[in-house]
Motif scaffolding. Structure first.
Motif, PDB file in Angstrom:
ATOM      1  N   HIS A  14       0.829  -1.208   0.000  1.00 38.58           N
ATOM      2  CA  HIS A  14       0.000   0.000   0.000  1.00 38.58           C
ATOM      3  C   HIS A  14       0.859   1.252   0.000  1.00 38.58           C
ATOM      4  CE1 HIS A  14      -3.807  -2.053   1.854  1.00 38.58           C
ATOM      5  NE2 HIS A  14      -3.652  -2.310   0.581  1.00 38.58           N
ATOM      6  N   GLU A  15       0.413   2.256  -0.755  1.00 44.80           N
ATOM      7  CA  GLU A  15       1.145   3.518  -0.772  1.00 44.80           C
ATOM      8  C   GLU A  15       0.916   4.324   0.506  1.00 44.80           C
ATOM      9  OE1 GLU A  15       0.050   2.702  -5.113  1.00 44.80           O
ATOM     10  OE2 GLU A  15      -0.995   2.629  -3.210  1.00 44.80           O
ATOM     11  N   ASN A  16      -0.320   4.300   0.980  1.00 48.78           N
ATOM     12  CA  ASN A  16      -0.696   5.176   2.080  1.00 48.78           C
ATOM     13  C   ASN A  16      -0.634   4.457   3.422  1.00 48.78           C
ATOM     14  OD1 ASN A  16      -1.507   7.108   0.091  1.00 48.78           O
ATOM     15  ND2 ASN A  16      -3.441   6.020  -0.105  1.00 48.78           N
ATOM     16  N   MET A  17      -0.112   5.169   4.417  1.00 45.44           N
ATOM     17  CA  MET A  17      -0.129   4.643   5.783  1.00 45.44           C
ATOM     18  C   MET A  17      -0.501   5.764   6.734  1.00 45.44           C
ATOM     19  SD  MET A  17       2.980   1.856   5.848  1.00 45.44           S
ATOM     20  CE  MET A  17       2.336   1.009   7.301  1.00 45.44           C
ATOM     21  N   PHE A  18      -1.151   5.390   7.840  1.00 49.80           N
ATOM     22  CA  PHE A  18      -1.751   6.361   8.753  1.00 49.80           C
ATOM     23  C   PHE A  18      -1.487   5.968  10.204  1.00 49.80           C
ATOM     24  CE2 PHE A  18      -4.525   7.966   5.356  1.00 49.80           C
ATOM     25  CZ  PHE A  18      -4.602   6.878   4.511  1.00 49.80           C
ATOM     26  N   TRP A  19      -1.386   6.979  11.046  1.00 46.97           N
ATOM     27  CA  TRP A  19      -1.401   6.764  12.487  1.00 46.97           C
ATOM     28  C   TRP A  19      -2.546   7.568  13.087  1.00 46.97           C
ATOM     29  CZ3 TRP A  19       0.574   3.245  15.494  1.00 46.97           C
ATOM     30  CH2 TRP A  19       1.756   2.587  15.124  1.00 46.97           C
ATOM     31  N   TYR A  20      -3.373   6.853  13.883  1.00 50.07           N
ATOM     32  CA  TYR A  20      -4.476   7.461  14.604  1.00 50.07           C
ATOM     33  C   TYR A  20      -4.300   7.220  16.097  1.00 50.07           C
ATOM     34  CZ  TYR A  20      -7.152   7.331  10.174  1.00 50.07           C
ATOM     35  OH  TYR A  20      -7.595   7.497   8.883  1.00 50.07           O
ATOM     36  N   ARG A  21      -4.906   8.092  16.885  1.00 45.98           N
ATOM     37  CA  ARG A  21      -5.097   7.748  18.276  1.00 45.98           C
ATOM     38  C   ARG A  21      -6.589   7.688  18.543  1.00 45.98           C
ATOM     39  NH1 ARG A  21      -2.918  11.840  22.788  1.00 45.98           N
ATOM     40  NH2 ARG A  21      -4.529  10.811  24.029  1.00 45.98           N
ATOM     41  N   GLN A  22      -6.960   6.753  19.412  1.00 43.73           N
ATOM     42  CA  GLN A  22      -8.370   6.531  19.711  1.00 43.73           C
ATOM     43  C   GLN A  22      -8.587   6.736  21.195  1.00 43.73           C
ATOM     44  OE1 GLN A  22      -9.786   2.539  18.944  1.00 43.73           O
ATOM     45  NE2 GLN A  22     -11.910   3.122  19.207  1.00 43.73           N
ATOM     46  N   ASP A  23      -9.488   7.655  21.536  1.00 42.19           N
ATOM     47  CA  ASP A  23      -9.819   7.946  22.917  1.00 42.19           C
ATOM     48  C   ASP A  23     -11.322   7.876  23.091  1.00 42.19           C
ATOM     49  OD1 ASP A  23      -7.310  10.106  22.229  1.00 42.19           O
ATOM     50  OD2 ASP A  23      -7.099   8.835  24.005  1.00 42.19           O
ATOM     51  N   PRO A  24     -11.788   7.411  24.241  1.00 42.81           N
ATOM     52  CA  PRO A  24     -13.247   7.285  24.464  1.00 42.81           C
ATOM     53  C   PRO A  24     -13.967   8.604  24.214  1.00 42.81           C
ATOM     54  CG  PRO A  24     -12.027   6.197  26.216  1.00 42.81           C
ATOM     55  CD  PRO A  24     -11.005   6.933  25.392  1.00 42.81           C
ATOM     56  N   GLY A  25     -15.036   8.529  23.448  1.00 43.25           N
ATOM     57  CA  GLY A  25     -15.842   9.711  23.180  1.00 43.25           C
ATOM     58  C   GLY A  25     -15.291  10.629  22.104  1.00 43.25           C
ATOM     59  N   LEU A  26     -14.068  10.383  21.660  1.00 39.73           N
ATOM     60  CA  LEU A  26     -13.452  11.240  20.641  1.00 39.73           C
ATOM     61  C   LEU A  26     -13.259  10.523  19.312  1.00 39.73           C
ATOM     62  CD1 LEU A  26     -10.724  13.055  22.777  1.00 39.73           C
ATOM     63  CD2 LEU A  26     -12.998  13.898  22.126  1.00 39.73           C
ATOM     64  N   ILE A  30      -3.882  16.153  14.770  1.00 33.86           N
ATOM     65  CA  ILE A  30      -3.256  16.340  16.098  1.00 33.86           C
ATOM     66  C   ILE A  30      -1.784  15.917  16.087  1.00 33.86           C
ATOM     67  CG2 ILE A  30      -5.390  16.214  17.469  1.00 33.86           C
ATOM     68  CD1 ILE A  30      -4.606  13.208  17.958  1.00 33.86           C
ATOM     69  N   PRO A  31      -0.924  16.563  15.316  1.00 30.26           N
ATOM     70  CA  PRO A  31       0.463  16.121  15.213  1.00 30.26           C
ATOM     71  C   PRO A  31       1.376  16.549  16.367  1.00 30.26           C
ATOM     72  CG  PRO A  31       0.108  18.071  13.883  1.00 30.26           C
ATOM     73  CD  PRO A  31      -1.237  17.714  14.476  1.00 30.26           C
ATOM     74  N   GLU A  32       0.918  17.461  17.198  1.00 31.74           N
ATOM     75  CA  GLU A  32       1.784  18.011  18.239  1.00 31.74           C
ATOM     76  C   GLU A  32       2.258  16.928  19.196  1.00 31.74           C
ATOM     77  OE1 GLU A  32      -0.789  20.834  16.372  1.00 31.74           O
ATOM     78  OE2 GLU A  32      -1.346  19.128  17.640  1.00 31.74           O
ATOM     79  N   GLY A  33       3.570  16.890  19.421  1.00 32.94           N
ATOM     80  CA  GLY A  33       4.155  15.924  20.341  1.00 32.94           C
ATOM     81  C   GLY A  33       4.541  14.608  19.688  1.00 32.94           C
ATOM     82  N   TYR A  34       4.282  14.509  18.368  1.00 33.38           N
ATOM     83  CA  TYR A  34       4.573  13.278  17.629  1.00 33.38           C
ATOM     84  C   TYR A  34       5.428  13.594  16.398  1.00 33.38           C
ATOM     85  CZ  TYR A  34       0.424  11.688  20.183  1.00 33.38           C
ATOM     86  OH  TYR A  34      -0.494  11.388  21.160  1.00 33.38           O
ATOM     87  N   SER A  35       6.170  12.586  15.958  1.00 33.57           N
ATOM     88  CA  SER A  35       6.819  12.636  14.660  1.00 33.57           C
ATOM     89  C   SER A  35       6.700  11.249  14.034  1.00 33.57           C
ATOM     90  CB  SER A  35       8.283  13.069  14.766  1.00 33.57           C
ATOM     91  OG  SER A  35       9.006  12.127  15.537  1.00 33.57           O
ATOM     92  N   VAL A  36       7.021  11.141  12.749  1.00 33.84           N
ATOM     93  CA  VAL A  36       6.900   9.860  12.063  1.00 33.84           C
ATOM     94  C   VAL A  36       8.108   9.656  11.162  1.00 33.84           C
ATOM     95  CG1 VAL A  36       4.372   9.682  12.099  1.00 33.84           C
ATOM     96  CG2 VAL A  36       5.520  10.917  10.228  1.00 33.84           C
ATOM     97  N   SER A  37       8.252   8.416  10.754  1.00 33.90           N
ATOM     98  CA  SER A  37       9.327   8.057   9.845  1.00 33.90           C
ATOM     99  C   SER A  37       8.833   6.974   8.912  1.00 33.90           C
ATOM    100  CB  SER A  37      10.545   7.559  10.631  1.00 33.90           C
ATOM    101  OG  SER A  37      11.526   7.037   9.764  1.00 33.90           O
ATOM    102  N   ARG A  38       9.149   7.150   7.627  1.00 36.11           N
ATOM    103  CA  ARG A  38       8.822   6.106   6.647  1.00 36.11           C
ATOM    104  C   ARG A  38      10.001   5.969   5.683  1.00 36.11           C
ATOM    105  NH1 ARG A  38       3.544   5.387   2.834  1.00 36.11           N
ATOM    106  NH2 ARG A  38       3.805   3.147   2.449  1.00 36.11           N
TER     107      ARG A  38
END
Lengths: 115, 112
Positions: free
Chosen positions: A29-41, A60-68
């Motif tokens: 797959h070309e596309n990849m994603f990171w999510y966070r899941q919180d109750p009610g959100l 909500i990217p603040e406080g995170y970084s990614v690498s591919r």
């Protein structure tokens, strides 16, 4: 079947630690994603990548970084973990079919607790 | 801009009763719509998707959803609930070349 794997199901870290969450997909797959899941959100998008070495900020990217560095692998990095980053983290991947449907395939999630 | 609203964070039904989970969307252009299911301690799995081919979409496990443009709705239904349907359900909307926006989820409880 598409398989998306995440390096850990459960993770406990201390405040200030650097945390790496790894995700691997086996469907080219070309596309990849990171999510966070919180109750009610629901799911909130942190970062996504549409190609190797490419990344885009999500909601909500603040406080995170990614690498591919490789097409099949997408890493989420918490440079200095904080207690408000305690959450379930979900990785997903999708194939770009001309921008039409792009079904996302999800990994099992990593439940991160920051003490 | 696009958004999706799921009415009811928790829904309880008796085993064998009709399941109805509500989803309303907002999109300036015709969207693509999805329902995903999340079983406990698992990731999300696609139930069904609307891609403008047909307004009534059939998915896995006996679920279906109907796209109603006039009501901007894409409600999920199943005629007869089974205990194994207990899970959290997410509605999602997407426009071409845009990212997916997920709703906040509805937890379905099935009472024996």
């Amino acid at each position: 079947d598409v398989k998306v794997t995440q390096s850990s199901r459960y993770l406990v870290k201390r405040t200030g630690e650097k945390v790496f969450l790894e995700c691997v997909q086996d469907m080219d797959h070309e596309n990849m994603f990171w999510y966070r899941q919180d109750p009610g959100l629901g799911l909130r998008l942190i970062y996504f990548s549409y190609d190797v070495k490419m990344k885009e900020k999500g909601d909500i990217p603040e406080g995170y970084s990614v690498s591919r560095e490789k097409k099949e692998r997408f890493s989420l990095i918490l440079e200095s973990a904080s207690t408000n980053q305690t959450s379930m983290y979900l990785c997903a991947s999708s194939f770009t079919s001309g921008g039409s449907t792009d079904t996302q395939y999800f990994g099992p999630g990593t439940r991160l607790t920051v003490l | 801009a696009q958004s999706v609203t799921q009415l009811g964070s928790h829904v309880s039904v008796s085993e064998g009763a009709l399941v109805l989970l509500r989803c309303n969307y907002s999109s300036s252009v015709p969207p693509y719509l999805f329902w995903y299911v999340q079983y406990p301690n698992q990731g999300l799995q696609l139930l069904l998707k609307y891609t403008s081919a047909a307004t009534l979409v059939k998915g896995i496990n006996g679920f279906e959803a109907e796209f109603k443009k006039s009501e901007t709705s894409f409600h999920l239904t199943k005629p007869s609930a089974h205990m194994s349907d207990a899970a959290e359900y997410f509605c999602a909307v997407k426009r071409a070349y845009q990212k997916v926006t997920f709703g906040t989820g509805t937890k379905l409880q099935v009472i024996p």
